[in-house]
Design a protein around this motif. Structure first.
Motif, PDB file in Angstrom:
ATOM      1  N   GLU A  37      30.042  39.089  33.920  1.00 25.94           N
ATOM      2  CA  GLU A  37      30.751  40.269  33.432  1.00 25.94           C
ATOM      3  C   GLU A  37      32.207  40.032  33.064  1.00 25.94           C
ATOM      4  OE1 GLU A  37      29.315  43.227  32.847  1.00 25.94           O
ATOM      5  OE2 GLU A  37      27.395  42.454  33.537  1.00 25.94           O
ATOM      6  N   GLU A  38      32.772  38.880  33.464  1.00 20.29           N
ATOM      7  CA  GLU A  38      34.187  38.658  33.194  1.00 20.29           C
ATOM      8  C   GLU A  38      34.522  37.177  33.091  1.00 20.29           C
ATOM      9  OE1 GLU A  38      36.104  40.784  36.338  1.00 20.29           O
ATOM     10  OE2 GLU A  38      35.443  39.382  37.867  1.00 20.29           O
ATOM     11  N   ALA A  39      35.679  36.904  32.486  1.00 18.28           N
ATOM     12  CA  ALA A  39      36.188  35.546  32.347  1.00 18.28           C
ATOM     13  C   ALA A  39      37.320  35.361  33.353  1.00 18.28           C
ATOM     14  CB  ALA A  39      36.681  35.303  30.934  1.00 18.28           C
ATOM     15  N   VAL A  40      37.385  34.172  33.956  1.00 17.05           N
ATOM     16  CA  VAL A  40      38.399  33.894  34.965  1.00 17.05           C
ATOM     17  C   VAL A  40      39.106  32.595  34.591  1.00 17.05           C
ATOM     18  CG1 VAL A  40      38.849  33.497  37.410  1.00 17.05           C
ATOM     19  CG2 VAL A  40      36.956  34.976  36.735  1.00 17.05           C
ATOM     20  N   LEU A  41      40.412  32.679  34.378  1.00 16.69           N
ATOM     21  CA  LEU A  41      41.220  31.498  34.084  1.00 16.69           C
ATOM     22  C   LEU A  41      42.077  31.210  35.307  1.00 16.69           C
ATOM     23  CD1 LEU A  41      42.208  29.374  31.998  1.00 16.69           C
ATOM     24  CD2 LEU A  41      44.019  31.011  31.409  1.00 16.69           C
ATOM     25  N   THR A  42      41.922  30.017  35.867  1.00 16.01           N
ATOM     26  CA  THR A  42      42.691  29.605  37.034  1.00 16.01           C
ATOM     27  C   THR A  42      43.620  28.468  36.626  1.00 16.01           C
ATOM     28  OG1 THR A  42      40.835  30.178  38.476  1.00 16.01           O
ATOM     29  CG2 THR A  42      42.543  28.779  39.420  1.00 16.01           C
ATOM     30  N   ASN A  43      44.909  28.639  36.879  1.00 12.76           N
ATOM     31  CA  ASN A  43      45.912  27.605  36.607  1.00 12.76           C
ATOM     32  C   ASN A  43      46.527  27.173  37.916  1.00 12.76           C
ATOM     33  OD1 ASN A  43      45.880  27.575  33.677  1.00 12.76           O
ATOM     34  ND2 ASN A  43      46.769  29.621  33.807  1.00 12.76           N
ATOM     35  N   GLU A  44      46.456  25.879  38.196  1.00  8.89           N
ATOM     36  CA  GLU A  44      47.059  25.338  39.413  1.00  8.89           C
ATOM     37  C   GLU A  44      48.134  24.339  39.007  1.00  8.89           C
ATOM     38  OE1 GLU A  44      43.844  23.630  41.622  1.00  8.89           O
ATOM     39  OE2 GLU A  44      42.846  25.543  41.884  1.00  8.89           O
ATOM     40  N   THR A  45      49.317  24.500  39.592  1.00  6.33           N
ATOM     41  CA  THR A  45      50.413  23.571  39.345  1.00  6.33           C
ATOM     42  C   THR A  45      50.950  23.114  40.683  1.00  6.33           C
ATOM     43  OG1 THR A  45      52.164  25.237  39.360  1.00  6.33           O
ATOM     44  CG2 THR A  45      51.051  24.837  37.248  1.00  6.33           C
ATOM     45  N   CYS A  46      51.926  22.216  40.636  1.00  6.86           N
ATOM     46  CA  CYS A  46      52.520  21.758  41.886  1.00  6.86           C
ATOM     47  C   CYS A  46      53.358  22.860  42.530  1.00  6.86           C
ATOM     48  CB  CYS A  46      53.345  20.495  41.657  1.00  6.86           C
ATOM     49  SG  CYS A  46      54.451  20.560  40.255  1.00  6.86           S
ATOM     50  N   CYS A  47      53.674  23.914  41.768  1.00  2.00           N
ATOM     51  CA  CYS A  47      54.484  25.020  42.300  1.00  2.00           C
ATOM     52  C   CYS A  47      53.649  26.192  42.798  1.00  2.00           C
ATOM     53  CB  CYS A  47      55.430  25.523  41.220  1.00  2.00           C
ATOM     54  SG  CYS A  47      56.587  24.260  40.664  1.00  2.00           S
ATOM     55  N   GLY A  48      52.389  26.274  42.422  1.00  3.58           N
ATOM     56  CA  GLY A  48      51.557  27.401  42.834  1.00  3.58           C
ATOM     57  C   GLY A  48      50.349  27.535  41.920  1.00  3.58           C
ATOM     58  N   SER A  49      49.704  28.665  42.027  1.00  4.22           N
ATOM     59  CA  SER A  49      48.526  28.886  41.182  1.00  4.22           C
ATOM     60  C   SER A  49      48.470  30.345  40.745  1.00  4.22           C
ATOM     61  CB  SER A  49      47.245  28.501  41.916  1.00  4.22           C
ATOM     62  OG  SER A  49      47.037  29.348  43.005  1.00  4.22           O
ATOM     63  N   THR A  50      47.809  30.566  39.605  1.00  8.47           N
ATOM     64  CA  THR A  50      47.594  31.916  39.104  1.00  8.47           C
ATOM     65  C   THR A  50      46.129  32.047  38.720  1.00  8.47           C
ATOM     66  OG1 THR A  50      48.129  31.307  36.821  1.00  8.47           O
ATOM     67  CG2 THR A  50      49.936  32.154  38.174  1.00  8.47           C
ATOM     68  N   VAL A  51      45.619  33.251  38.893  1.00  5.39           N
ATOM     69  CA  VAL A  51      44.249  33.555  38.501  1.00  5.39           C
ATOM     70  C   VAL A  51      44.296  34.787  37.612  1.00  5.39           C
ATOM     71  CG1 VAL A  51      41.945  34.209  39.285  1.00  5.39           C
ATOM     72  CG2 VAL A  51      43.300  32.592  40.632  1.00  5.39           C
ATOM     73  N   SER A  52      43.733  34.658  36.426  1.00  6.06           N
ATOM     74  CA  SER A  52      43.659  35.779  35.492  1.00  6.06           C
ATOM     75  C   SER A  52      42.193  36.123  35.305  1.00  6.06           C
ATOM     76  CB  SER A  52      44.296  35.379  34.157  1.00  6.06           C
ATOM     77  OG  SER A  52      44.188  36.422  33.227  1.00  6.06           O
ATOM     78  N   ARG A  53      41.837  37.347  35.640  1.00  3.78           N
ATOM     79  CA  ARG A  53      40.443  37.803  35.592  1.00  3.78           C
ATOM     80  C   ARG A  53      40.371  38.999  34.652  1.00  3.78           C
ATOM     81  NH1 ARG A  53      36.184  37.251  39.228  1.00  3.78           N
ATOM     82  NH2 ARG A  53      37.486  35.940  40.529  1.00  3.78           N
ATOM     83  N   ARG A  54      39.532  38.887  33.610  1.00  2.00           N
ATOM     84  CA  ARG A  54      39.408  39.968  32.633  1.00  2.00           C
ATOM     85  C   ARG A  54      37.947  40.232  32.299  1.00  2.00           C
ATOM     86  NH1 ARG A  54      44.179  39.683  33.072  1.00  2.00           N
ATOM     87  NH2 ARG A  54      45.874  39.673  31.599  1.00  2.00           N
ATOM     88  N   PRO A  55      37.542  41.502  32.282  1.00  2.00           N
ATOM     89  CA  PRO A  55      36.220  41.828  31.743  1.00  2.00           C
ATOM     90  C   PRO A  55      36.195  41.460  30.265  1.00  2.00           C
ATOM     91  CG  PRO A  55      37.144  43.693  32.945  1.00  2.00           C
ATOM     92  CD  PRO A  55      38.242  42.678  32.802  1.00  2.00           C
ATOM     93  N   TYR A  56      35.031  41.092  29.766  1.00  2.79           N
ATOM     94  CA  TYR A  56      34.937  40.643  28.377  1.00  2.79           C
ATOM     95  C   TYR A  56      35.396  41.713  27.393  1.00  2.79           C
ATOM     96  CZ  TYR A  56      32.492  36.658  30.269  1.00  2.79           C
ATOM     97  OH  TYR A  56      32.180  35.535  30.976  1.00  2.79           O
ATOM     98  N   GLY A  57      35.175  42.969  27.711  1.00  2.00           N
ATOM     99  CA  GLY A  57      35.588  44.041  26.818  1.00  2.00           C
ATOM    100  C   GLY A  57      37.098  44.197  26.717  1.00  2.00           C
ATOM    101  N   GLU A  58      37.864  43.547  27.623  1.00  2.00           N
ATOM    102  CA  GLU A  58      39.315  43.662  27.630  1.00  2.00           C
ATOM    103  C   GLU A  58      40.024  42.393  27.174  1.00  2.00           C
ATOM    104  OE1 GLU A  58      40.676  45.001  31.437  1.00  2.00           O
ATOM    105  OE2 GLU A  58      39.278  46.679  31.474  1.00  2.00           O
ATOM    106  N   LEU A  59      39.276  41.442  26.637  1.00  2.00           N
ATOM    107  CA  LEU A  59      39.902  40.178  26.224  1.00  2.00           C
ATOM    108  C   LEU A  59      40.703  40.306  24.936  1.00  2.00           C
ATOM    109  CD1 LEU A  59      37.280  37.395  26.978  1.00  2.00           C
ATOM    110  CD2 LEU A  59      39.396  37.895  28.171  1.00  2.00           C
ATOM    111  N   GLY A  60      40.466  41.347  24.188  1.00  2.00           N
ATOM    112  CA  GLY A  60      41.172  41.487  22.919  1.00  2.00           C
ATOM    113  C   GLY A  60      40.663  40.465  21.922  1.00  2.00           C
TER     114      GLY A  60
END
Length: 165
Positions: A37-60
């Motif tokens: 139901e959704e796409a999840v982009l996970t970015n990990e760096t030496c300073c921390g990490s971020t997770v962006s989770r979006r339903p497909y209908g909201e990807l633009g």
């Protein structure tokens, strides 16, 4: 009640690490997970990490971008906005991963179409069918109730006009 065939998308995981970023921080890793139901982009760096989770209908918009003739990337609202407020492109590898970028974009667009506007229209049509079914059931109940009231010779009070304030 109408039912629609909802395509089952398999789980996919892509390594979309920008290898140029690894030059600055060898711990950098980016993964794109395509869930049902959704796409999840996970970015990990030496300073921390971020997770962006979006339903497909909201990807633009999901578009391929090319630079220098050989660099491939794709744009979407999954990436975290940069200082200018725009979403930077996602560039897998050293930017030469044209087939991977095309596969990801095609997969995202197929899921967006199924889960986005088209799916919302189908769900709205299903809800309208359900409302019509409920209205028919209420009409049938009113008819039965009228028959019972008539059979028992019950006086139904007439509707009175609303009182003024």
């Amino acid at each position: 009640m109408a039912t629609t065939s909802k395509a089952k998308f398999e789980y996919k995981k892509y390594d979309v690490t920008d290898c140029c970023g690894i030059l600055f921080c060898h711990l950098c890793r980016s993964t794109l997970e395509l869930e049902s139901e959704e796409a999840v982009l996970t970015n990990e760096t030496c300073c921390g990490s971020t997770v962006s989770r979006r339903p497909y209908g909201e990807l633009g918009s999901v578009d391929i971008s090319r630079g220098c003739g050989c660099c491939w990337a794709f744009n979407s609202s999954l990436s975290q906005p940069g200082p200018e407020g725009n979403n930077p492109p996602i560039t897998p590898g050293f930017g030469c991963e044209g087939e991977l970028v095309q596969e990801i974009v095609e997969e995202l667009k197929a899921r967006m179409k199924q889960r986005g506007d088209t799916a919302q229209i189908q769900r709205a049509e299903e809800q309208l069918d359900e409302i019509k079914q409920v209205q028919n059931e209420v009409h049938d109940l009113n008819t039965k109730l009228d028959a019972i009231i008539e059979h028992l010779n019950i006086q139904v009070p007439s509707a009175q006009p609303p009182m003024e304030r």
